[in-house]
Design a protein around this motif. Structure first.
Motif, mmCIF file in Angstrom:
data_model
loop_
_atom_site.group_PDB
_atom_site.id
_atom_site.type_symbol
_atom_site.label_atom_id
_atom_site.label_comp_id
_atom_site.label_asym_id
_atom_site.label_seq_id
_atom_site.Cartn_x
_atom_site.Cartn_y
_atom_site.Cartn_z
ATOM 1 N N UNK A 252 7.572 -30.236 -18.813
ATOM 2 C CA UNK A 252 6.300 -29.549 -18.543
ATOM 3 C C UNK A 252 5.144 -30.526 -18.707
ATOM 4 N N UNK A 253 5.115 -31.175 -19.866
ATOM 5 C CA UNK A 253 4.049 -32.142 -20.125
ATOM 6 C C UNK A 253 4.150 -33.291 -19.141
ATOM 7 N N UNK A 254 5.352 -33.724 -18.900
ATOM 8 C CA UNK A 254 5.532 -34.861 -17.992
ATOM 9 C C UNK A 254 5.022 -34.532 -16.602
ATOM 10 N N UNK A 255 5.293 -33.340 -16.188
ATOM 11 C CA UNK A 255 4.849 -32.904 -14.861
ATOM 12 C C UNK A 255 3.320 -32.829 -14.800
ATOM 13 N N UNK A 256 2.758 -32.288 -15.866
ATOM 14 C CA UNK A 256 1.296 -32.177 -15.905
ATOM 15 C C UNK A 256 0.662 -33.553 -15.816
ATOM 16 N N UNK A 257 1.153 -34.464 -16.628
ATOM 17 C CA UNK A 257 0.593 -35.816 -16.636
ATOM 18 C C UNK A 257 0.766 -36.461 -15.271
ATOM 19 N N UNK A 258 1.914 -36.250 -14.695
ATOM 20 C CA UNK A 258 2.169 -36.849 -13.383
ATOM 21 C C UNK A 258 1.193 -36.296 -12.346
ATOM 22 N N UNK A 259 0.911 -35.025 -12.470
ATOM 23 C CA UNK A 259 -0.013 -34.402 -11.519
ATOM 24 C C UNK A 259 -1.428 -34.921 -11.720
ATOM 25 N N UNK A 260 -1.814 -35.087 -12.973
ATOM 26 C CA UNK A 260 -3.165 -35.582 -13.258
ATOM 27 C C UNK A 260 -3.353 -36.973 -12.665
ATOM 28 N N UNK A 261 -2.291 -37.751 -12.710
ATOM 29 C CA UNK A 261 -2.382 -39.106 -12.151
ATOM 30 C C UNK A 261 -2.626 -39.069 -10.648
ATOM 31 N N UNK A 262 -2.305 -37.959 -10.039
ATOM 32 C CA UNK A 262 -2.479 -37.867 -8.587
ATOM 33 C C UNK A 262 -3.833 -37.332 -8.187
ATOM 34 N N UNK A 263 -4.666 -37.037 -9.167
ATOM 35 C CA UNK A 263 -5.993 -36.510 -8.826
ATOM 36 C C UNK A 263 -6.765 -37.582 -8.068
ATOM 37 N N UNK A 264 -7.163 -37.293 -6.864
ATOM 38 C CA UNK A 264 -7.902 -38.274 -6.060
ATOM 39 C C UNK A 264 -9.274 -38.557 -6.658
ATOM 40 N N UNK A 265 -9.764 -39.740 -6.385
ATOM 41 C CA UNK A 265 -11.061 -40.132 -6.932
ATOM 42 C C UNK A 265 -12.170 -39.320 -6.276
ATOM 43 N N UNK A 266 -13.127 -38.918 -7.095
ATOM 44 C CA UNK A 266 -14.227 -38.121 -6.572
ATOM 45 C C UNK A 266 -13.904 -36.637 -6.550
ATOM 46 N N UNK A 267 -12.755 -36.272 -7.097
ATOM 47 C CA UNK A 267 -12.398 -34.850 -7.124
ATOM 48 C C UNK A 267 -12.143 -34.423 -8.563
ATOM 49 N N UNK A 268 -12.123 -33.150 -8.783
ATOM 50 C CA UNK A 268 -11.881 -32.632 -10.135
ATOM 51 C C UNK A 268 -10.899 -31.478 -10.074
ATOM 52 N N UNK A 269 -10.256 -31.204 -11.167
ATOM 53 C CA UNK A 269 -9.308 -30.083 -11.236
ATOM 54 C C UNK A 269 -9.490 -29.346 -12.553
ATOM 55 N N UNK A 270 -8.725 -28.315 -12.734
ATOM 56 C CA UNK A 270 -8.883 -27.527 -13.955
ATOM 57 C C UNK A 270 -7.586 -27.499 -14.750
ATOM 58 N N UNK A 271 -7.703 -27.165 -16.016
ATOM 59 C CA UNK A 271 -6.532 -27.101 -16.890
ATOM 60 C C UNK A 271 -5.585 -26.015 -16.391
ATOM 61 N N UNK A 272 -6.148 -24.881 -16.061
ATOM 62 C CA UNK A 272 -5.321 -23.765 -15.609
ATOM 63 C C UNK A 272 -4.571 -24.109 -14.333
#
Length: 110
Positions: free
Chosen positions: A7-27
């Motif tokens: 679960x944590x690994x997946x979350x971290x992996x997803x965060x690494x994919x956040x494109x520059x200039x964009x934002x996401x939420x915890x939920x």
DNA sequence: AAGTTGACCCCGA
DNA sequence: TTCGGGGCCAACT
């Protein structure tokens, strides 16, 4: 097979994919990983990653209101506000301007 | 060792 | 309308 915190690994992996200039939420990250109620742990992961060598763009992760809740946890010389502005994201009152427009939806990794 | 917390979110009174 | 509590996962004390 070992049962690591995928679960944590997946979350971290997803965060690494956040494109520059964009934002996401915890939920969004939590829900994408399969636990929409684990949003609070997502924020905890960012804090944990800070102790580790992970270079996660935590400054691109904000709460559901688009507010920079973890700003105080960043370096005073490089706060979230500054980093986001560097990427073109405008911040006002610790809130992301045009948050809905800059919101990045977690896509499927791999 | 167990208990409690945390950069959250949602619902009920 | 505002206020309070519950739920989830893993790490920290």
């Amino acid at each position: 097979m070992k049962n690591p915190p995928d679960f944590a690994e997946k979350v971290i992996d997803t965060i690494m994919q956040i494109p520059r200039g964009k934002v996401t939420t915890y939920g969004a990250l939590a829900a994408f990983c399969g636990s929409p109620k684990s949003a609070r742990y997502v924020g905890n992961l960012l804090k944990m990653s800070r102790y580790s060598s992970y270079n996660l763009p935590a400054h691109r992760v904000v709460n559901r209101h688009g507010m920079l809740t973890g700003q105080a946890f960043f370096d005073v010389e490089y706060p979230m506000k500054k980093r986001l502005e560097e990427e073109g994201v405008k911040i006002e009152s610790n809130q992301v301007v045009n948050f809905a427009h800059l919101f990045w939806k977690p896509t499927e990794p791999l």
